[in-house]
Design a protein around this motif. Structure first.
Motif, PDB file in Angstrom:
ATOM      1  N   LEU A 539       0.849  -1.186   0.000  1.00  0.00           N
ATOM      2  CA  LEU A 539       0.000   0.000   0.000  1.00  0.00           C
ATOM      3  C   LEU A 539       0.883   1.233   0.000  1.00  0.00           C
ATOM      4  CD1 LEU A 539      -2.757   1.436   0.281  1.00  0.00           C
ATOM      5  CD2 LEU A 539      -2.493   1.247   2.764  1.00  0.00           C
ATOM      6  N   SER A 540       0.634   2.139  -0.957  1.00  0.00           N
ATOM      7  CA  SER A 540       1.379   3.392  -1.039  1.00  0.00           C
ATOM      8  C   SER A 540       0.398   4.551  -1.133  1.00  0.00           C
ATOM      9  CB  SER A 540       2.314   3.389  -2.256  1.00  0.00           C
ATOM     10  OG  SER A 540       2.975   4.633  -2.380  1.00  0.00           O
ATOM     11  N   LEU A 541       0.427   5.419  -0.128  1.00  0.00           N
ATOM     12  CA  LEU A 541      -0.367   6.640  -0.120  1.00  0.00           C
ATOM     13  C   LEU A 541       0.617   7.802  -0.080  1.00  0.00           C
ATOM     14  CD1 LEU A 541      -3.062   5.576   2.509  1.00  0.00           C
ATOM     15  CD2 LEU A 541      -3.190   5.371   0.020  1.00  0.00           C
ATOM     16  N   LYS A 542       1.221   8.088  -1.210  1.00  0.00           N
ATOM     17  CA  LYS A 542       2.290   9.078  -1.293  1.00  0.00           C
ATOM     18  C   LYS A 542       1.730  10.440  -1.690  1.00  0.00           C
ATOM     19  CE  LYS A 542       6.657  10.018  -3.677  1.00  0.00           C
ATOM     20  NZ  LYS A 542       7.606   9.548  -4.722  1.00  0.00           N
ATOM     21  N   ASP A 543       2.092  11.456  -0.898  1.00  0.00           N
ATOM     22  CA  ASP A 543       1.671  12.832  -1.178  1.00  0.00           C
ATOM     23  C   ASP A 543       0.154  12.907  -1.306  1.00  0.00           C
ATOM     24  OD1 ASP A 543       1.826  15.522  -1.689  1.00  0.00           O
ATOM     25  OD2 ASP A 543       2.392  15.312  -3.786  1.00  0.00           O
ATOM     26  N   CYS A 544      -0.550  12.371  -0.297  1.00  0.00           N
ATOM     27  CA  CYS A 544      -2.010  12.328  -0.330  1.00  0.00           C
ATOM     28  C   CYS A 544      -2.649  13.244   0.710  1.00  0.00           C
ATOM     29  CB  CYS A 544      -2.505  10.888  -0.142  1.00  0.00           C
ATOM     30  SG  CYS A 544      -2.175   9.827  -1.563  1.00  0.00           S
ATOM     31  N   ARG A 545      -1.854  14.060   1.385  1.00  0.00           N
ATOM     32  CA  ARG A 545      -2.360  15.082   2.318  1.00  0.00           C
ATOM     33  C   ARG A 545      -3.307  14.466   3.343  1.00  0.00           C
ATOM     34  NH1 ARG A 545      -4.213  18.992  -2.523  1.00  0.00           N
ATOM     35  NH2 ARG A 545      -4.946  20.400  -0.863  1.00  0.00           N
ATOM     36  N   LEU A 546      -2.899  13.335   3.906  1.00  0.00           N
ATOM     37  CA  LEU A 546      -3.767  12.554   4.784  1.00  0.00           C
ATOM     38  C   LEU A 546      -4.258  13.329   5.998  1.00  0.00           C
ATOM     39  CD1 LEU A 546      -1.920   9.105   4.709  1.00  0.00           C
ATOM     40  CD2 LEU A 546      -4.106   9.681   3.639  1.00  0.00           C
ATOM     41  N   LEU A 547      -3.401  14.193   6.557  1.00  0.00           N
ATOM     42  CA  LEU A 547      -3.736  14.861   7.822  1.00  0.00           C
ATOM     43  C   LEU A 547      -4.061  16.341   7.646  1.00  0.00           C
ATOM     44  CD1 LEU A 547      -0.898  13.286  10.023  1.00  0.00           C
ATOM     45  CD2 LEU A 547      -3.183  12.408   9.556  1.00  0.00           C
ATOM     46  N   GLU A 548      -4.311  16.757   6.422  1.00  0.00           N
ATOM     47  CA  GLU A 548      -4.459  18.187   6.137  1.00  0.00           C
ATOM     48  C   GLU A 548      -5.626  18.823   6.884  1.00  0.00           C
ATOM     49  OE1 GLU A 548      -5.886  20.016   2.206  1.00  0.00           O
ATOM     50  OE2 GLU A 548      -3.707  20.116   2.058  1.00  0.00           O
ATOM     51  N   LYS A 549      -6.737  18.132   7.048  1.00  0.00           N
ATOM     52  CA  LYS A 549      -7.927  18.712   7.663  1.00  0.00           C
ATOM     53  C   LYS A 549      -8.254  18.106   9.023  1.00  0.00           C
ATOM     54  CE  LYS A 549     -10.051  19.694   3.155  1.00  0.00           C
ATOM     55  NZ  LYS A 549     -11.253  19.493   2.297  1.00  0.00           N
ATOM     56  N   CYS A 550      -7.296  17.404   9.614  1.00  0.00           N
ATOM     57  CA  CYS A 550      -7.565  16.696  10.867  1.00  0.00           C
ATOM     58  C   CYS A 550      -7.372  17.630  12.070  1.00  0.00           C
ATOM     59  CB  CYS A 550      -6.643  15.491  11.021  1.00  0.00           C
ATOM     60  SG  CYS A 550      -6.889  14.262   9.740  1.00  0.00           S
ATOM     61  N   SER A 551      -8.332  17.614  12.964  1.00  0.00           N
ATOM     62  CA  SER A 551      -8.170  18.348  14.220  1.00  0.00           C
ATOM     63  C   SER A 551      -7.372  17.518  15.223  1.00  0.00           C
ATOM     64  CB  SER A 551      -9.538  18.713  14.799  1.00  0.00           C
ATOM     65  OG  SER A 551     -10.327  17.542  14.977  1.00  0.00           O
ATOM     66  N   ASP A 552      -7.546  16.202  15.196  1.00  0.00           N
ATOM     67  CA  ASP A 552      -6.791  15.299  16.068  1.00  0.00           C
ATOM     68  C   ASP A 552      -5.993  14.349  15.171  1.00  0.00           C
ATOM     69  OD1 ASP A 552      -5.769  13.562  17.925  1.00  0.00           O
ATOM     70  OD2 ASP A 552      -7.655  13.313  19.032  1.00  0.00           O
ATOM     71  N   LYS A 553      -4.796  14.749  14.807  1.00  0.00           N
ATOM     72  CA  LYS A 553      -3.997  13.994  13.846  1.00  0.00           C
ATOM     73  C   LYS A 553      -3.554  12.643  14.399  1.00  0.00           C
ATOM     74  CE  LYS A 553      -2.366  18.160  11.510  1.00  0.00           C
ATOM     75  NZ  LYS A 553      -1.216  18.954  11.030  1.00  0.00           N
ATOM     76  N   GLU A 554      -3.189  12.604  15.674  1.00  0.00           N
ATOM     77  CA  GLU A 554      -2.736  11.343  16.269  1.00  0.00           C
ATOM     78  C   GLU A 554      -3.849  10.301  16.238  1.00  0.00           C
ATOM     79  OE1 GLU A 554      -0.868  11.369  20.015  1.00  0.00           O
ATOM     80  OE2 GLU A 554       0.751  12.746  19.431  1.00  0.00           O
ATOM     81  N   ASP A 555      -5.076  10.719  16.477  1.00  0.00           N
ATOM     82  CA  ASP A 555      -6.191   9.778  16.477  1.00  0.00           C
ATOM     83  C   ASP A 555      -6.403   9.184  15.087  1.00  0.00           C
ATOM     84  OD1 ASP A 555      -8.594   8.577  17.793  1.00  0.00           O
ATOM     85  OD2 ASP A 555      -9.620   9.767  16.258  1.00  0.00           O
ATOM     86  N   VAL A 556      -6.282  10.003  14.040  1.00  0.00           N
ATOM     87  CA  VAL A 556      -6.456   9.499  12.678  1.00  0.00           C
ATOM     88  C   VAL A 556      -5.355   8.505  12.330  1.00  0.00           C
ATOM     89  CG1 VAL A 556      -6.454  10.143  10.239  1.00  0.00           C
ATOM     90  CG2 VAL A 556      -7.695  11.544  11.893  1.00  0.00           C
ATOM     91  N   VAL A 557      -4.105   8.833  12.695  1.00  0.00           N
ATOM     92  CA  VAL A 557      -3.004   7.912  12.413  1.00  0.00           C
ATOM     93  C   VAL A 557      -3.195   6.618  13.188  1.00  0.00           C
ATOM     94  CG1 VAL A 557      -0.511   7.579  12.544  1.00  0.00           C
ATOM     95  CG2 VAL A 557      -1.425   9.804  11.889  1.00  0.00           C
TER      96      VAL A 557
END
Length: 677
Positions: A539-557
């Motif tokens: 799985l490769s999610l390269k340069d996909c701005r995964l955390l750009e709109k997250c208020s709680d980034k650690e929770d999303v990761v």
């Protein structure tokens, strides 16, 4: 100055000179190792009875011929020669940037390939060349040639005549699988001995793949392709259609069903061998050349009067070397199974398209260009592919086309050849695409199932419809690898639609690469895809701005980590260029708990990871150890912000991981900006 002081200075000087002289005097061990290295051809079996520490020192003093010969025996004693080959490569190419993970065979092949190219193009080996000592130049060429599978030919040929030697050329004929033409100009500008080498490798050797870097002269392309796979009913040169009535092409030799007389006329002979002067100290230029009659061959290939003169019915070996006489060897035409043209421009299609419908042995075709394909050319290509696909015995399974103007052309090409297993394309819409509708494209009566296993679609971030991509995914249930790059969600299309389509229609997917796509609103679709997938291996999610709109980034990761751990088949994970920064420490939980992740390769390059976060990640991995050693890529992170802490972090990780790093300078403002875009 008083005499006693002068005497003391004199004695001190004598002592210093003696000390320097003593330091330059070789030790007995060095003398013995040097002597043994010079006589390894008779001492190798006895030398291998030495202690392992001495064998390792001896290996660094051997020339590449001896080293290559004794490597199997050394391996049986549990000693790897990787460090020797890596050292040779460093002497040739200089220090490599960052860390590189290669096997022993890969180090050896890279070294041999580099040395052979240097020898062929006439470069002298500078610096410490002890790996070339005590062996004649022909032996060096022979041992290097064994490892050449991909050979680059150029019009410049300071030492190209090495290929015409029977011993070296015979080795290359057995090993070379791919020929790459580094320069493609006028056919008559190619040296005859290089053309002779091309003929020997294609027609007498094992080479089946051809790569052409620059847009080829149509005459050169015709000379390469005609008779080496495509079979036309008229057996005429394909560029006859370009010349009209001005040029009449000569028929190609009928090697398949020739008579006894024809067979005798088709005989050829490799040039006679001539000995080169031996040079023990380095790989210098030899003093003699093999007998190769170039003048006659140049006359045969002179394109001044006729562009198809290269199709003369004379056997090619005799055409290049008319004085070679006759032998029992016949110049049959070989087959080209793979063709790749990296700089595709006008003049190629008139040669290629007439041959394509009868090119039954063609497995792979790649046409790349910095210029956008004309719509008519793409449709003509589709028509030729349709004729080829309809012919019994068609072998084409891979197609790669660059710079198409319209997404619908993807379906047109796939419908023309539905048996394709691998398809790659780039879409570059031009201004006219927005103003004028696409011309009529022939479509099948029904959307038949495709045989695609690998699909790669790259789209710039322009207003481009991706409906064709969705249709292709729905028709490709056997897909195992998908690479999509550059879809712009501002066109009314949501990447979640892509992820949901993949989850529903492509259940056998093993590799998924999404690049330069905004997935900041697609977390639920990502988690659902992973929760329902059991076969995904990479799985490769390269340069996909995964955390750009997250208020709680650690929770999303953390949610991403929990979903990844459910994919028991996952081996490779690439999260480069997502600005993980401090949240990278959460990735240490991949291997936490009773069901740790099976990931073996993790790429977190260009994520603005600083030494404190890297050290914390290392400590977490010490606590929750990966089931097996992890390959960790850390390139383009600002680790130079704290060098001492960086070294500590890398030291901690090195016990658990094979690290791939670089010497990226984060103080460079532009480089720093690019890393976080």
């Amino acid at each position: 100055m008083p005499a006693p002081y002068l005497e003391q200075i004199r004695r001190a000087k004598e002592w210093q000179d003696a000390k320097v002289s003593f330091s330059n005097t070789p030790t007995l061990k060095e003398i013995c190792l040097k002597t043994v290295s010079r006589h390894m051809d008779v001492l190798d079996k006895k030398a291998l009875d030495l202690p392992i520490s001495l064998i390792k020192e001896l290996l660094q003093r051997l020339n590449i011929v001896d080293l290559d010969r004794i490597q199997p025996a050394v391996n049986r004693k549990g000693i790897s020669t990787s460090f020797v080959w890596a050292g040779i490569l460093r002497r040739i190419s200089g220090p490599r940037k960052g860390s590189t993970i290669l096997t022993e065979d890969e180090w050896r092949e890279m070294s041999m390939h580099k040395l052979f190219n240097l020898a062929f193009y006439g470069f002298r080996f500078g610096g410490d060349t002890k790996y070339l000592l005590n062996v004649n130049f022909n032996s060096l060429l022979l041992v290097m040639a064994k490892y050449i599978q991909h050979l680059v030919l150029r019009t410049s040929r300071p030492h190209g005549y090495f290929f015409a030697r029977r011993s070296v050329l015979s080795v290359l004929e057995k090993g070379v699988r791919c020929i790459q033409l580094g320069e493609s100009t006028q056919l008559r500008e190619w040296p005859s001995d290089v053309l002779y080498t091309l003929h020997r490798l294609l027609d007498h050797g094992a080479a089946r793949d051809v790569i052409i870097n620059q847009s080829p002269d149509p005459r050169l392309l015709a000379w390469i392709l005609h008779g080496r796979g495509p079979r036309s009913k008229s057996h005429q040169c394909p560029i006859e259609s370009m010349q009209g009535d001005m040029v009449k092409c000569c028929p190609a030799p009928n090697t398949a069903g020739s008579s006894a007389g024809d067979a005798e006329a088709a005989n050829c002979q490799v040039p006679e061998e001539e000995e080169f002067d031996e040079e023990d100290n380095n790989g210098g230029t030899p003093c003699k050349r093999p007998r190769l009659s170039i003048a006659s061959a140049k006359a045969e290939l002179d394109m001044t009067s006729s562009p198809c003169q290269c199709m003369v019915p004379k056997p090619l070996c005799q055409m290049f070397i008319p004085s070679a006489g006759h032998s029992t060897e016949i110049c049959h035409k070989g087959q080209i199974h793979s063709l790749k043209i990296n700089d595709f421009r006008g003049g190629v299609f008139p040669v290629l398209l007439p041959l394509l419908p009868s090119w039954l042995c063609l497995h792979s075709l790649s046409l790349q260009s910095a210029w956008t394909f004309e719509e008519g050319d793409a449709l003509s290509l589709a028509e030729s592919l349709q004729q080829l696909s309809a012919t019994p015995g068609c072998s084409l399974i891979e197609l790669s086309v660059g710079s198409l103007t319209h997404p619908a052309l993807m379906e047109s090409l796939l419908n023309a050849c539905p048996t394709l297993r691998s398809f790659s394309m780039e879409i570059h819409p031009v201004a006219e695409y927005h103003r004028a509708p696409l011309r009529s494209i022939p479509q099948p009566a029904h959307h038949a199932e495709l045989s695609l296993e690998k699909l790669c679609v790259k789209v710039p971030k322009l207003r481009t419809s991706v409906e064709s991509l969705m249709c292709v995914l729905l028709r490709s249930p056997r897909l195992t690898s998908l690479h999509v790059s550059g879809i712009n969600s501002s066109t009314g299309f949501s990447p979640s639609h892509l992820l949901n389509t993949v989850a529903e229609s492509n259940r056998h997917l093993k590799e998924l690469t999404l690049e330069d796509i905004n997935l900041s609103d697609c977390h639920c679709a990502i988690f659902q895809l992973l929760d329902n997938y059991c076969m995904l291996e990479a799985l490769s999610l390269k340069d996909c701005r995964l955390l750009e709109k997250c208020s709680d980034k650690e929770d999303v990761v953390r949610q991403l980590v929990n979903s990844l751990k459910k994919v028991s088949s996952l081996q490779s994970l690439n999260l480069a260029q997502n600005r993980l920064a401090k949240t990278v420490t959460v990735l240490g939980e991949l291997f936490k708990g009773p069901s740790p992740s099976t990931v073996k390769e993790l790429n977190i390059s260009s994520n603005f990871i600083q030494p404190p976060e890297l050290l914390e990640l290392g400590k977490l991995l010490e606590t929750h150890r990966p089931p097996q050693r992890l390959l960790l890529t850390l390139k383009s992170n600002p680790l130079d912000r704290d060098m001492e802490l960086r070294d500590t972090a890398l030291g901690t990780l090195s016990h658990l991981c094979d690290l791939i790093t670089d010497h990226w300078n984060s103080r460079d403002t532009m480089a720093d900006h690019i890393s976080v875009m």
